[in-house]
Scaffold this motif. Sequence first.
Motif, PDB file in Angstrom:
ATOM      1  N   GLU A  32       0.838  -1.212   0.000  1.00 11.73           N
ATOM      2  CA  GLU A  32       0.000   0.000   0.000  1.00 11.73           C
ATOM      3  C   GLU A  32       0.870   1.259   0.000  1.00 11.73           C
ATOM      4  N   VAL A  55      -5.239  -1.793 -12.824  1.00  5.73           N
ATOM      5  CA  VAL A  55      -6.196  -1.447 -11.777  1.00  5.73           C
ATOM      6  C   VAL A  55      -7.394  -2.387 -11.862  1.00  5.73           C
ATOM      7  N   ARG A 109      -9.920  -2.342  -9.155  1.00  9.77           N
ATOM      8  CA  ARG A 109     -11.069  -1.790  -8.430  1.00  9.77           C
ATOM      9  C   ARG A 109     -10.755  -0.368  -7.970  1.00  9.77           C
ATOM     10  N   GLU A 143     -12.414   2.536  -5.310  1.00 10.33           N
ATOM     11  CA  GLU A 143     -13.384   2.887  -4.279  1.00 10.33           C
ATOM     12  C   GLU A 143     -13.332   4.398  -4.091  1.00 10.33           C
ATOM     13  N   SER A 147      -9.424   4.989  -3.191  1.00 14.61           N
ATOM     14  CA  SER A 147      -8.616   3.776  -3.059  1.00 14.61           C
ATOM     15  C   SER A 147      -8.568   3.064  -4.411  1.00 14.61           C
ATOM     16  N   SER A 171      -7.025  -0.162  -6.360  1.00  9.81           N
ATOM     17  CA  SER A 171      -6.434  -1.474  -6.102  1.00  9.81           C
ATOM     18  C   SER A 171      -5.915  -2.106  -7.384  1.00  9.81           C
ATOM     19  N   THR A 172      -4.783  -2.824  -7.250  1.00  8.54           N
ATOM     20  CA  THR A 172      -4.231  -3.644  -8.318  1.00  8.54           C
ATOM     21  C   THR A 172      -4.133  -5.080  -7.810  1.00  8.54           C
ATOM     22  N   ARG A 202      -2.209  -1.412  -3.494  1.00 10.97           N
ATOM     23  CA  ARG A 202      -3.278  -0.427  -3.398  1.00 10.97           C
ATOM     24  C   ARG A 202      -2.655   0.942  -3.211  1.00 10.97           C
ATOM     25  N   VAL A 255      -3.827   4.795  -1.945  1.00 16.02           N
ATOM     26  CA  VAL A 255      -4.839   5.661  -1.339  1.00 16.02           C
ATOM     27  C   VAL A 255      -4.406   7.094  -1.589  1.00 16.02           C
TER      28      VAL A 255
END
Length: 430
Positions: A29, A212, A214, A216, A222, A224-225, A229, A231
Amino acid sequence: MTTENLEHTHSYYAATRNDPATWPELEGELRADICVVGGGFTGLNTAINLADLGYSVVLLEGRRIGWGESGRNGGQLIRGIGHDPYQFVRWIGEEGAREIDRMGIEAVQLVKDRIARFAIDCDLAPGHADLALKPRHMREFERDMQSLTDLQYPFEVRLVEQEKIHEVVGSDRYIGALVDMGSAHLHPLNLALGEARAAAALGVKLFEHSMVTRIEYGSKVSVSTRRGRVVADQLVLACNVDLADLEPDVGAKVLPAGSYILATEVLPKRLRDRLLPGNLGVCDVNTVLDYYRLSADGRLLFGGACNYSGKDPRDLRAFMLPKMLRAFPELREANIEFAWGGMIGIGANRMPQIGRLPLHGNVYYAQAYSGHGLNATHMAAKLVAEAIRGESLGFDIFSRVPHLRFPGGKHLRSPLLALGMLWHRFRDLL
């Protein structure tokens, strides 16, 4: 997805790339002020501009830097953004349309300045010519010249009549030309790779093979891979034709269209001097146009077609060769050493789409350059960075331009548009 699909396509550009740098896959992250998704010209230059402004930036590319059309295109750096901004006067006003015209000139200078600032070796060569096939094209060129005079265009622009066309191009197909010495041509993949190295030098964290999976949304975004992730406070979607699955509402406004290029063997200098005596990048002005130029090592790079079917021709050489020979029949015996294609992003109104998501004010996007991406991407990146900083007249103008969703959904919109384009092709033939 195969490993082959994650690497650069087998093109002349990939074979002559001058920077072997690779970037790691995202793992774990990270936190940043801005996350940029997309490692083409839009994403790279947005990242550079934001880093210059002091933001911390993470850039995620699902394949390789410059993998898409940024690293495959014709390499033609041509003034202008979009198609006729004055059709949008109702929404942006006369002054807004004039500002887009002005930005179309500035965009070319942005690329030149980027190359000079970071000493990017990408075979930059001056000069471009639009080629006329019909008398109405020459009338359009005359109007273009007057518009450039009104804008106080600082570079040489001249009309070339039919009797002197061989001073520009060694083909009998054309009845005239508009030469613009402010436009240029270059090696696009080496430009993208140089910009990636420049971004990294400014502190941008770049990651390849980091598709990528997702997003959010919220006050923090956020991203995600597969293995990590990010942020971030704000997000920039610079995916162009690859956006649809990530953000369907915006993705439905851009359609992938195939464009293809042949690269010959290195041609003898005497032949090169006859085909393109001024070493200009050139294109005709049909709706489905041909574009071509000489590479730095003396090959003819001949591009064209605009395939809306969503499928590439089975044999690119067989598909493109008749188009090249129509302009230059003397190349019938020339060896074709490379043939490749890529997907450009087309908008219904042929105007770049630059804005922010209506329900998420901290998410920006830029896409749909309709074949003029080399310059328009750099301008879009400038405008997005300015908007994130707090204010941008150009961003506000582009965000007011209305854009339609292509009908038919993800699977039917390509054939529906292909049917509609038949009218424009018929008009070109008349």
